[in-house]
Scaffold this active site. Structure first.
Site, PDB file in Angstrom:
ATOM      1  N   TYR A 140       9.995   6.392  -6.654  1.00 33.80           N
ATOM      2  CA  TYR A 140       9.268   5.996  -7.980  1.00 33.80           C
ATOM      3  C   TYR A 140      10.624   6.412  -9.109  1.00 33.80           C
ATOM      4  CZ  TYR A 140       4.001   5.766  -6.857  1.00 33.80           C
ATOM      5  OH  TYR A 140       2.991   6.193  -6.113  1.00 33.80           O
ATOM      6  N   LYS A 191       6.851   8.167   7.472  1.00 28.30           N
ATOM      7  CA  LYS A 191       6.976   6.877   8.336  1.00 28.30           C
ATOM      8  C   LYS A 191       8.100   6.665   8.554  1.00 28.30           C
ATOM      9  CE  LYS A 191       4.769   3.061   8.728  1.00 28.30           C
ATOM     10  NZ  LYS A 191       3.645   3.101  10.097  1.00 28.30           N
ATOM     11  N   ASP A 224       0.302   6.442   8.125  1.00 29.35           N
ATOM     12  CA  ASP A 224      -1.407   5.264   8.125  1.00 29.35           C
ATOM     13  C   ASP A 224      -1.983   6.107   9.014  1.00 29.35           C
ATOM     14  OD1 ASP A 224       1.052   5.599  10.048  1.00 29.35           O
ATOM     15  OD2 ASP A 224       0.335   3.197  10.329  1.00 29.35           O
ATOM     16  N   ASP A 248       0.987  10.615  -3.551  1.00 29.65           N
ATOM     17  CA  ASP A 248       0.166  10.203  -4.315  1.00 29.65           C
ATOM     18  C   ASP A 248      -0.873   9.105  -4.047  1.00 29.65           C
ATOM     19  OD1 ASP A 248      -0.872   8.314  -6.845  1.00 29.65           O
ATOM     20  OD2 ASP A 248       0.477   7.396  -7.493  1.00 29.65           O
ATOM     21  N   ASP A 252      -5.377  10.852  -3.645  1.00 28.11           N
ATOM     22  CA  ASP A 252      -6.856  10.462  -3.846  1.00 28.11           C
ATOM     23  C   ASP A 252      -7.979  10.171  -2.882  1.00 28.11           C
ATOM     24  OD1 ASP A 252      -5.517  10.530  -6.704  1.00 28.11           O
ATOM     25  OD2 ASP A 252      -6.075   8.173  -7.252  1.00 28.11           O
TER      26      ASP A 252
END
Ligand code: NAD
Length: 357
Positions: A140, A191, A224, A248, A252
């Site tokens: 970001y 990852k 994942d 993020d 959620d």
């Protein structure tokens, strides 16, 4: 010396829910909590008054405060504004200026609300996990970024995922310290099979935990798989730590396991233990001004503030117990209402928590 708390109600339902949280703070003040409250403007409210979503006086008060309590920012009124002037920039500016790199997002499902989850009650009832998201680095913020035109005339969008060892060390340390106060299990999500940046993340996380927190049981999981495990068997986790973008998304998803966005608090901390505390939801313009917003996420944010910035864990536990008590009494704002329960508004819910305290 009394602790200074900056209260930033913000926009939409922000002022309604923050008013109830302030009642709770006032109540604890009569029980010996030594605090002084300042109030400031942020977001759309600040833009309307000062022409900027983060005015200098707000920033100065935030820097001087031990903790910041924020409602929410944003709304359709300010959507036409240039991106640099939008209410959300006020929030991002505060995070950046205060160096709030560690974002704590609990996902707790009170057994009284198990029916609100989209998962079966036996899978989620009693869920209590905490996701620690890195908040000031990663893709970001990484440079270079942008949209460029290639030689063949096609446009190409690009962003950069970067983490330095120092950034990884401090977020893993922050998550490990929190794990030490809980069940001492930490799952680091990356990852590493595809992204070199998170290969380094895995290596550094392992070193920090092995050398500094030998009592913490560390595991690693690819993002994942973590997404899948969160909906398959969420109670297997205690504390999870991950990058800005993965956090993020996963936080959620975890929040929605609990069924109500109106119940979940959050904290963002810097290296000095200074923190900003806010509900995870936004300014809910669709219900603003109607007196029906659920103030419990904001009230529970006050509990996090007492635990993480004001060193008052016993008072934090009292707030959490008071919230459980009002749920046991069957009181529900419309967002968590179910058959046989008593519908209350924002103010009534706040008053009920104060009474329970
Ligand atoms: P939202 O979280 O504001 O609302 C989503 C839905 O949840 C709405 O139906 C809303 O009524 C409901 N809801 C949210 N909080 C509730 C509460 N306490 N009690 C009862 N119901 C509640 O998300 P959105 O609609 O996508 O965004 C609205 C505005 O909020 C936008 O301007 C957005 O940019 C902003 N926003 C701000 C923050 C923040 O300040 N941290 C976070 C997310 C969104």
């Amino acid at each position: 010396m009394s602790k200074r708390i900056l209260v930033l109600p913000g926009d939409g339902i922000g002022p309604e829910i923050v008013a109830e949280a302030v009642k709770v703070l006032d109540r604890l003040g009569t029980d010996g909590l030594d605090i002084e409250l300042d109030q400031g403007l942020v977001g759309g409210a600040a833009y309307d008054d000062h022409g900027t979503p983060l005015p200098e006086p707000t920033l100065a008060m935030a820097r001087a405060a031990d903790a910041v309590l924020l409602g929410a920012v944003g709304g359709p009124k300010w959507e036409p504004l240039d991106i640099a002037l939008r209410p959300e920039k006020g929030l991002l500016g505060l995070r950046a200026e205060l160096g709030l790199f560690s974002n704590l997002r609990p996902a707790i499902l009170y057994p009284q609300l198990a029916g609100a989850s989209s998962l079966r009650p036996e899978i989620v009832s009693g869920l209590d996990i905490l996701i620690v998201r890195e908040l000031t680095g990663g893709i970001y913020f990484g440079q270079p970024r942008g949209i460029r035109t290639l030689d063949d005339g096609q446009r190409q969008g690009f962003n950069t995922l970067v983490y330095s060892e120092r950034e990884i060390e401090r977020i893993v340390r922050s998550a490990s310290e929190i794990a030490m106060r809980r069940d001492r299990r930490l799952c680091s999500v990356d990852k590493a099979n595809v992204l070199e940046c998170t290969e380094l993340w895995r290596e550094v996380a392992t070193r920090v935990v092995e050398t500094e927190f030998p009592q913490v049981e560390l595991s690693h999981m690819y993002v994942d798989n973590a997404a899948m495990q969160l909906v398959r068997q969420p109670k297997q986790f205690d504390v999870m730590v991950t990058t800005n973008m993965f956090g993020d998304i996963l936080s959620d998803a975890a929040a929605m396991l609990t069924g109500s966005i109106g119940m979940l608090p959050s904290a963002s901390l810097n290296a000095k233990g200074q923190g900003m505390y806010e509900p995870i939801h936004g300014s809910a313009p669709d219900i603003a001004g109607q007196g029906v917003a659920n103030p419990l996420a904001t009230i529970l944010s006050v509990a996090m503030m007492l635990r993480f910035s004001l060193d008052e864990p016993a008072m934090a536990a009292r707030i959490e117990a008071a919230v459980e008590q009002v749920l046991d009494q069957g009181l529900r704002t419309p967002d968590i209402l179910s058959d046989g329960m008593t519908r209350v508004g924002c103010e009534e819910m706040g008053d009920a928590v104060v009474r329970a305290l």
